[in-house]
Design an enzyme around this catalytic site. Structure first.
Site, short mmCIF file in Angstrom:
data_model
loop_
_atom_site.label_atom_id
_atom_site.label_comp_id
_atom_site.label_asym_id
_atom_site.label_seq_id
_atom_site.Cartn_x
_atom_site.Cartn_y
_atom_site.Cartn_z
N LYS A 108 -39.07 6.16 -70.37
CA LYS A 108 -40.03 6.49 -69.30
C LYS A 108 -39.34 6.29 -67.96
CE LYS A 108 -44.50 7.43 -69.01
NZ LYS A 108 -45.27 8.02 -70.11
N1 GLU Z 1 -46.08 11.74 -70.15
C1 GLU Z 1 -46.46 12.07 -71.48
C2 GLU Z 1 -46.78 10.82 -72.28
O1 GLU Z 1 -47.04 9.76 -71.75
C3 GLU Z 1 -45.46 12.95 -72.22
C4 GLU Z 1 -44.09 12.93 -71.71
C5 GLU Z 1 -43.20 14.02 -72.28
O2 GLU Z 1 -43.69 15.10 -72.51
O3 GLU Z 1 -42.03 13.73 -72.46
O4 GLU Z 1 -46.86 10.89 -73.48
#
Ligand code: GLU
Length: 418
Positions: A108
């Site tokens: 992240k």
């Molecule tokens: N932000 C999204 C999550 O928390 C997906 C991130 C992505 O598609 O890589 O799952």
């Protein structure tokens, strides 16, 4: 524990990890191996704003685990995106990708900023600066960022363009791109659609008829809007929606498209003009009289102080870690079923995976295929959760961690400690 008595977000995730690890009899060494992040990057991002000011922002990327494949996870532009929060969210991505069985690890990132205060050009410069700092550490086979709170297809396009300056045209380095640049059909609505598939799958098991079921949605961003839209299309009545400015409650049900127009034009759902609608404080959404509650805003919004007031029978977590462990205990005791975040909101990263697959194979799937495959992934994952919940006689959140930890631990074991 951190200095204050409140556990950090990362400690909270690890508490959930440890509950499931206890059931699996995981050794201390294995626990350390699986909870320790692989790499944590913190960068300073100087920005010369359009106004001629120099401002320095902090950017993060925490890469948590890559046992099952390249790391994957969103980039968040938000004032609360600090190292602890990003670290917690990175580990949740490891468990999330494992729950839905995608060949990914977890990561992240974030820039601690308020994107609403920045002009379009400032945002572009900041994103490009971030991509410059990160380009040596991300990549289609290493770590693939995607969208999250405060970021969108536009931001992903800048990330891809900047990375490609260093590495050649590389659409597979980020997901959530615009369709014209190798984005996938269905990515924008994917988290809401996946959440709907999860609700659709569990409803008969808990004796719930979706047609006419009353829904309350906390947060009307991308996830909240699409979740409301799909539930409403399936016959549910959306009786309350909130955003930062307040809660709009309407017992007769809201017209989601009309609500979206109002929110877009006037800045908040509270400006919706419905005959029987009432406007309340944003925190009052949680206690709405409804059958299904969808928290789709920030983390920690369901806590010990309000879990007792929830009237829903089913909670489908669109946000990441919206429920504190204390609240979780209260919900279990009260017999409220929770579709946990690492399952319920996994539709976003699942369609990100489809996008990456299309990019690597230089193919294009149509919207119908994306939906069909997403439904299959969500339903299959539910079956895995259900089986684990029965095996250990636990709630679905603990079951989700059991499923995820088993998969990651086994991959890590097979690869060996290196
Ligand atoms: N932000 C999204 C999550 O928390 C997906 C991130 C992505 O598609 O890589 O799952």
């Amino acid at each position: 524990m951190s200095e204050s008595s409140k556990p950090s977000a990362f400690e909270t995730v690890n508490r959930l990890f440890n509950q499931a690890a206890d059931l699996l009899g995981l050794s201390e060494t294995k626990r350390i191996e699986l909870t320790t992040p692989y790499r944590e990057l913190m960068v300073r991002l100087p920005l010369l704003t359009e106004q001629g000011e120099v401002r320095v922002f902090r950017g993060y990327r925490v890469q948590h685990d890559n046992s099952r494949g390249p790391m994957k996870g969103g980039i968040r532009f938000h004032p609360d995106a600090d190292l602890d929060e990003v670290r917690a969210l990175a580990s949740l991505m490891t468990w999330k990708t494992a729950v839905v069985n995608l060949p990914y690890g977890g990561a992240k990132g974030g820039i601690q900023c308020n994107p609403r205060e920045l002009s379009e050009l400032d945002l572009e410069r900041l994103t490009r600066r971030f991509a410059q700092r990160m380009e040596g550490f991300i990549g289609p086979r290493e770590d693939i960022p995607g969208p999250d709170m405060g970021t969108n297809a536009r931001v992903m396009a800048w990330m891809m363009d900047e990375y490609s300056k260093f590495h050649g045209y590389s659409p597979g380095v980020v997901t959530g791109k615009p369709l014209e640049l190798g984005g996938s059909e269905g990515r924008v609505s994917a988290t809401g659609r996946g959440l709907f598939f999860a609700v659709e799958r569990i409803a008969p098991d808990i004796g719930m008829e979706l047609n006419g079921a009353r829904v309350a949605v906390q947060g009307f961003g991308n996830v909240g809007y699409w979740a409301a839209r799909f539930l409403s299309d399936a016959g549910c009545k959306v009786v309350a929606v909130s955003d930062v400015e307040g809660t709009l409650r309407c017992a007769d049900g809201l017209d989601i498209e009309a609500l979206r127009e109002v929110a877009e034009q006037k800045g908040s759902v509270i400006h919706y003009d419905g005959a029987d609608c009432e406007r309340l404080h944003r925190d009052e959404l949680i206690a709405s009289d409804c059958d299904i509650l969808v928290p789709a805003a920030l983390g920690g919004t369901i806590h010990a102080g309000n879990a007792g007031s929830i009237r829903a029978r089913l909670i489908a977590e669109g946000a990441n870690h919206p429920t504190t462990p204390e609240a979780d205990g209260i919900l279990i005791e009260r017999g409220i079923t929770v579709l946990p975040d690492i399952y319920a909101n996994a539709g976003g990263v699942t369609v990100s995976y489809f996008e990456w697959v299309q990019n690597l194979q230089q193919q294009r799937w149509d919207a119908e295929r994306v939906d069909r495959e997403l439904r299959e992934v969500m339903h299959e994952a539910f079956d895995a959760l259900n089986t684990a919940a029965e095996e250990f006689d636990v709630d679905l959140r603990t079951a989700a961690f059991v499923v995820a930890i088993r998969r990651v631990a086994e991959a890590a074991r097979l690869r060996g400690l290196h």
